[in-house]
Write a protein that holds these residues in place. Structure first.
Motif, short mmCIF file in Angstrom:
data_model
loop_
_atom_site.label_atom_id
_atom_site.label_comp_id
_atom_site.label_asym_id
_atom_site.label_seq_id
_atom_site.Cartn_x
_atom_site.Cartn_y
_atom_site.Cartn_z
N ASN A 54 54.57 41.61 45.76
CA ASN A 54 55.25 41.79 47.10
C ASN A 54 54.77 40.76 48.00
OD1 ASN A 54 57.19 44.04 47.22
ND2 ASN A 54 55.47 45.02 45.91
N ALA A 55 53.29 40.36 47.76
CA ALA A 55 52.75 39.37 49.02
C ALA A 55 52.70 38.15 48.42
CB ALA A 55 51.23 39.98 49.02
N SER A 56 53.29 37.69 47.37
CA SER A 56 53.44 36.34 46.61
C SER A 56 54.27 35.38 47.55
CB SER A 56 53.98 36.23 45.26
OG SER A 56 54.04 35.03 44.88
N ARG A 57 53.45 34.32 47.89
CA ARG A 57 54.17 33.25 48.63
C ARG A 57 55.42 32.58 47.68
NH1 ARG A 57 50.30 29.14 51.28
NH2 ARG A 57 52.27 28.75 52.40
N LEU A 58 55.00 32.63 46.47
CA LEU A 58 56.09 31.83 45.73
C LEU A 58 57.09 32.62 45.47
CD1 LEU A 58 53.18 30.88 43.16
CD2 LEU A 58 54.21 29.64 45.30
N MET A 59 57.36 33.84 46.03
CA MET A 59 58.60 34.73 45.43
C MET A 59 59.95 33.81 46.12
SD MET A 59 59.44 38.80 46.65
CE MET A 59 57.68 38.99 46.80
N THR A 60 60.74 33.71 45.37
CA THR A 60 62.10 33.12 45.53
C THR A 60 63.12 33.78 44.74
OG1 THR A 60 60.85 31.02 45.62
CG2 THR A 60 63.18 30.97 45.66
N PRO A 61 63.83 34.63 45.58
CA PRO A 61 64.86 35.38 44.89
C PRO A 61 66.17 34.81 45.14
CG PRO A 61 64.43 36.42 46.91
CD PRO A 61 63.25 35.57 46.63
N PRO A 62 67.08 35.13 44.31
CA PRO A 62 68.35 34.58 44.53
C PRO A 62 69.06 34.91 45.79
CG PRO A 62 68.56 35.48 42.46
CD PRO A 62 67.16 35.93 43.01
N ARG A 63 69.77 34.06 46.46
CA ARG A 63 70.38 34.50 47.83
C ARG A 63 71.12 35.45 47.87
NH1 ARG A 63 70.43 29.45 51.17
NH2 ARG A 63 69.50 27.97 49.95
N ASP A 64 71.60 36.15 46.87
CA ASP A 64 72.56 37.11 46.87
C ASP A 64 71.58 38.69 46.57
OD1 ASP A 64 71.91 36.90 44.41
OD2 ASP A 64 74.17 37.65 43.78
N GLU A 65 70.35 38.40 46.55
CA GLU A 65 69.36 39.51 46.57
C GLU A 65 68.66 39.67 47.86
OE1 GLU A 65 66.93 39.76 42.97
OE2 GLU A 65 68.85 39.24 41.70
N PRO A 66 68.08 40.72 48.12
CA PRO A 66 67.26 40.88 49.42
C PRO A 66 66.05 40.32 49.11
CG PRO A 66 67.47 42.92 48.38
CD PRO A 66 68.33 42.03 47.77
N HIS A 67 65.47 39.35 50.32
CA HIS A 67 64.12 38.77 50.13
C HIS A 67 63.12 39.46 50.69
CE1 HIS A 67 61.26 35.71 49.97
NE2 HIS A 67 62.27 34.76 49.90
N LEU A 68 62.32 40.27 49.73
CA LEU A 68 61.62 41.51 49.82
C LEU A 68 60.28 40.95 50.73
CD1 LEU A 68 61.64 44.09 46.72
CD2 LEU A 68 62.96 43.90 49.26
N LEU A 69 59.93 39.74 50.38
CA LEU A 69 58.66 39.22 51.31
C LEU A 69 58.92 38.78 52.67
CD1 LEU A 69 55.83 37.71 51.24
CD2 LEU A 69 56.93 35.71 50.84
N GLU A 70 60.17 38.43 52.73
CA GLU A 70 60.63 38.48 54.34
C GLU A 70 60.71 39.60 54.88
OE1 GLU A 70 64.03 35.92 54.45
OE2 GLU A 70 63.16 33.92 53.83
N ARG A 71 61.29 40.51 54.48
CA ARG A 71 61.70 41.87 55.02
C ARG A 71 60.28 42.54 55.20
NH1 ARG A 71 66.09 44.89 53.79
NH2 ARG A 71 65.27 46.11 55.70
N TRP A 72 59.10 42.21 54.47
CA TRP A 72 57.98 42.97 54.77
C TRP A 72 57.06 42.01 55.95
CZ3 TRP A 72 56.76 47.25 52.83
CH2 TRP A 72 56.95 47.66 51.80
N CYS A 73 57.32 40.84 55.92
CA CYS A 73 57.10 40.15 57.18
C CYS A 73 57.71 40.68 58.46
CB CYS A 73 57.05 38.51 56.91
SG CYS A 73 55.99 38.17 55.68
N GLU A 74 58.97 41.03 58.41
CA GLU A 74 59.74 41.39 59.74
C GLU A 74 59.22 42.80 59.99
OE1 GLU A 74 63.75 41.86 58.70
OE2 GLU A 74 64.03 39.70 58.21
N LEU A 75 58.70 43.43 58.86
CA LEU A 75 58.05 44.88 59.12
C LEU A 75 56.80 44.78 60.14
CD1 LEU A 75 58.07 48.05 58.79
CD2 LEU A 75 56.67 47.49 57.10
#
Length: 138
Positions: A54-75
């Motif tokens: 969940n902490a990988s800066r290389l995570m790049t999900p498709p645009r139609d999926e939630p971007h969990l890395l960004e959501r953790w940073c929002e939290l």
């Protein structure tokens, strides 16, 4: 009759599931984001085993999926939540902060800030200093 408001609680979460292969990370994040509406917060999230992905800066999900890395940073930004990553689990899976990348002579670091590498002692401390510790595992 007067109904008493529950006291605010400070939660710690243990996330053991990878971000897109199991539901654990998504469920933990949804739980954490819902807490402020009930007057509670998440003080610490500890990522362990495959949860460290969940902490990988290389995570790049498709645009139609939630971007969990960004959501953790929002939290982290919204609730001042510590995002702690087990150093042993992280290193085994190629997640290194800048210091560990230099120490192991790697060209780049793969851990996204504000995630922090730390030891299991921090998980034990979270269990002792928070009102509840919940585990989200696959």
């Amino acid at each position: 009759m007067h109904e008493e408001m529950p006291l605010p609680m400070n939660y710690a979460l243990l996330v053991m599931g990878a971000p897109y292969s199991q539901q654990a990370a998504h469920s933990a994040l949804r739980f954490a984001m819902a807490l402020p509406a009930r007057g509670h917060r998440v003080g610490t999230v500890f990522f362990y085993h495959d949860g460290v992905y969940n902490a990988s800066r290389l995570m790049t999900p498709p645009r139609d999926e939630p971007h969990l890395l960004e959501r953790w940073c929002e939290l982290h930004d919204q609730q001042q939540t510590q995002l702690l990553v087990c150093v042993a689990s992280g290193l085994r899976r190629g997640l290194l902060d800048q210091r560990e990348a230099q120490r192991h002579e790697r060209e780049a670091h793969t851990l996204e800030a504000p995630f922090e590498l730390t030891g299991l002692g921090q998980l034990i401390e979270a269990g002792l200093t928070h009102d509840r510790l919940l585990t989200f595992a696959p």
